[in-house]
Scaffold this active site. Structure first.
Site, mmCIF file in Angstrom:
data_model
loop_
_atom_site.group_PDB
_atom_site.id
_atom_site.type_symbol
_atom_site.label_atom_id
_atom_site.label_comp_id
_atom_site.label_asym_id
_atom_site.label_seq_id
_atom_site.Cartn_x
_atom_site.Cartn_y
_atom_site.Cartn_z
ATOM 1 N N LYS A 65 52.794 13.641 -7.583
ATOM 2 C CA LYS A 65 53.350 14.433 -6.489
ATOM 3 C C LYS A 65 53.815 15.781 -7.056
ATOM 4 C CE LYS A 65 56.610 13.394 -2.787
ATOM 5 N NZ LYS A 65 55.701 13.869 -1.750
ATOM 6 N N THR A 66 53.701 16.834 -6.269
ATOM 7 C CA THR A 66 54.083 18.165 -6.761
ATOM 8 C C THR A 66 55.565 18.201 -7.146
ATOM 9 O OG1 THR A 66 52.401 19.268 -5.430
ATOM 10 C CG2 THR A 66 54.273 20.609 -6.143
ATOM 11 N N ARG A 81 54.461 15.990 7.389
ATOM 12 C CA ARG A 81 55.315 17.144 7.138
ATOM 13 C C ARG A 81 56.418 16.720 6.155
ATOM 14 N NH1 ARG A 81 58.234 19.747 10.335
ATOM 15 N NH2 ARG A 81 60.239 18.818 10.012
ATOM 16 N N CYS A 109 50.331 23.982 0.088
ATOM 17 C CA CYS A 109 51.094 23.074 0.956
ATOM 18 C C CYS A 109 51.519 23.831 2.212
ATOM 19 C CB CYS A 109 52.326 22.531 0.231
ATOM 20 S SG CYS A 109 53.350 21.525 1.320
ATOM 21 N N LYS A 164 45.188 24.355 -6.524
ATOM 22 C CA LYS A 164 44.915 23.612 -5.287
ATOM 23 C C LYS A 164 45.016 24.583 -4.117
ATOM 24 C CE LYS A 164 45.660 19.457 -2.659
ATOM 25 N NZ LYS A 164 46.140 18.083 -2.655
ATOM 26 N N GLY A 181 42.925 10.922 -0.983
ATOM 27 C CA GLY A 181 44.298 11.208 -0.579
ATOM 28 C C GLY A 181 44.828 10.156 0.362
#
Lengths: 249, 284
Positions: free
Chosen positions: B40-41, B65, B129, B165, B261
């Site tokens: 995860k970022t 979200r 994102c 990304k 994903g």
């Protein structure tokens, strides 16, 4: 996952989440759109825990269901709201399941009472039997008469309609319970918390339903706002104290 | 400079749905077919994420979200030092995903990870994102500044396999990828979720990023355009991969690897089905 530690994997990562294939033993209608399904297999779980049920190609995510026992069989209750839940009710194929998940319910005392909507009736029956306490089933729609006669016992009461639910809350407010466990719709839980906490003097527990992606703490989709910040239904819950939750308008 | 990721299977778990490796807990997770697992970022500061509701799905698409909820780089690195992710390093290659609210935070987060780069096969930077008000997708709104950031990150990490990304909302994606290539970056992940709006069962509006099977044609077009413009860049295709055929098509239009994903929410065994298929087809 412990509170205040966002997005971290803890040493519990080594604990395995088991996969199961569950075959249906029975399926009975609770209301027109809600069903109680029992299974032949057993899963070791504690009260309040849930499983994620795969729906094959009938949905993009597994669906969360609190597990309970009905007549000593593993059981779930399902309200059909979409293709996934419809598949779970109708399929004759074994269901692919992961779990048990979430934290078990540990109430503050043994002096409590359970209030559930039909969609959560399995959890209600299980908690009522496990803690040997009363169960109130509150439904907007009429309940299936055959179902009522099959489940009725001296610890169970049925309340049909919104007014009956409000009357029940007014009654519970003056009864000497330490806590009330409420699960159903968000609105039902919100009203229950409002009526029974504060002046009502009761601790209210709610078993929260929030849309889940993974159910295992990875995706962070099932967030709930609490007085102590964001928590996650799948890893911090699914059961929360009502006075902790911040309801949004 | 490396031009390819050396993966046993060109199948990568996308940043986000797989969290920080929680799927490792699931009995029988198909590690055999996971070429790399993207975390995860992690952003410079801790992020609590967006207010709920955060996810909803219907038919062929879902919206999320989450808002990059993560512990921030310092807490992440503490956990890394304490060995919390060793289980994952033992299972497969790991890609680190980084982000920030602004130019400086991207640089600072880059500096902080330098001592730990040996643990990761690559570092992916999230420039797409759609669920944060700062950073993410907004980083590509000023292309001159963005390219300057790409150059500076490359200077900080001269030997790292760097992946940008990117989504489709910051201009033509092939032009964005060209800037990454000009800045010495090795690869790109295309695409991210796309801004969307859905009503959930309670009638609440969710403004978030759209994913799911319906994203596939958009991802395919993006990969096609990027490959047409740049023959050497390493392309990780991401978006709408749920079936073996989806992966086949993405590889056919120019992807080097396929990213899984939100499909793991349906069933993580999707990985083994697609991974097996890719391996069998690579032999041909």
């Amino acid at each position: 996952m412990e509170s205040g530690c966002i997005g971290m994997v803890h040493s519990s990562t080594t604990e395995t989440i088991k996969k199961h294939l569950l075959t249906k033993r029975g399926c009975v209608g609770v209301t027109e759109d809600t069903f109680l399904i029992t299974f032949n297999e057993k899963i070791d779980f504690l009260p309040g825990q849930f499983v994620m049920i795969g729906v094959d190609s009938h949905g993009l995510t597994r669906k969360p269901f609190t597990i309970g026992k009905f007549k000593d069989n593993l059981a779930i209750s399902v309200k059909t709201v979409g293709e996934g839940s419809k598949y779970i009710v109708e399929t004759t194929t074994p269901l692919e399941v992961i779990g048990p998940l979430g934290k078990p319910f540990i109430p503050l005392s043994s002096n409590g009472v359970v209030v559930v909507a039909p969609s959560c009736i399995v959890e209600g029956i299980h908690l009522s039997e496990h803690f040997d306490i009363s169960l109130h089933v509150c439904s907007k729609a009429p309940l299936n008469k055959d179902f009522i006669s099959a489940v009725s016992n001296d610890k169970m009461e049925f309340h049909i309609g919104d007014d009956a639910y409000l009357q029940l809350l007014n009654k519970l407010k003056f009864e000497k319970y330490d806590w009330v466990f409420i699960t159903g719709s968000k609105m039902m839980e919100k009203i229950g918390i409002k009526k029974l906490t504060g002046e009502g003097g009761k601790v209210v527990y709610v078993s929260y339903n929030e849309y889940m992606g993974c159910g295992i703490g990875a995706c962070k989709s099932c967030a709930v706002m609490t007085k102590n910040g964001i928590k996650h239904v799948c890893s911090d819950g699914p059961i929360f104290r009502g006075d902790e939750i911040c309801f949004q308008n | 400079m490396l031009s390819k990721l050396n993966l046993k299977v060109p199948l990568i778990i996308a940043s986000g749905p797989g969290g920080f490796g929680e799927y490792a807990k699931i009995d029988g997770f198909p590690w055999k077919y996971v070429g790399a697992y993207t975390l995860k970022t992690v952003t410079y500061n801790k992020k609590s994420g967006n207010v709920p509701p955060r996810m909803y799905a219907r038919d062929g698409y879902m919206i999320n979200r989450i808002g990059l909820e993560n512990p921030g780089i310092d807490q992440f690195l503490d956990a890394l030092e304490n060995g919390e992710y060793e289980f994952l390093f033992k299972k497969t290659n790991v890609i680190l995903s980084l982000g920030g609210d602004n130019y400086q935070e991207y640089i600072e987060v880059t500096k902080k990870v330098k001592p730990y780069l040996h643990k990761f096969i690559a570092v992916e930077y999230n420039f797409s994102c759609p669920n944060v008000s700062k950073g993410g997708l907004s980083m590509v709104t000023d292309l001159i500044e963005w390219q300057s950031l790409l150059v500076e990150i490359r200077k900080e990490l001269p030997d790292t396999f760097l992946i940008a990304k990117l989504g489709i909302e910051g201009g033509f994606i092939e032009n964005l990828v060209e800037k990454a290539a000009q800045s010495g970056w090795n690869g790109v992940t295309v695409i991210n979720t796309i801004r969307g709006l859905m009503f959930n069962d309670d009638g609440e509006i969710l403004l978030g990023g759209l994913s799911g099977p319906n994203l596939l044609p958009i991802a395919e077009r993006a990969v096609y355009e990027v490959r047409k413009k740049l023959s050497d860049i390493y392309i990780i295709s991401s978006g709408g991969v749920y079936k073996e055929e989806d992966a086949k098509q993405l590889l056919k239009v120019g992807a080097d690897a396929v990213s899984i994903g939100s499909a793991i929410f349906q069933d993580e065994q999707i990985i083994s089905r697609i991974g097996k298929y890719i391996l069998e087809n690579l032999k041909k």
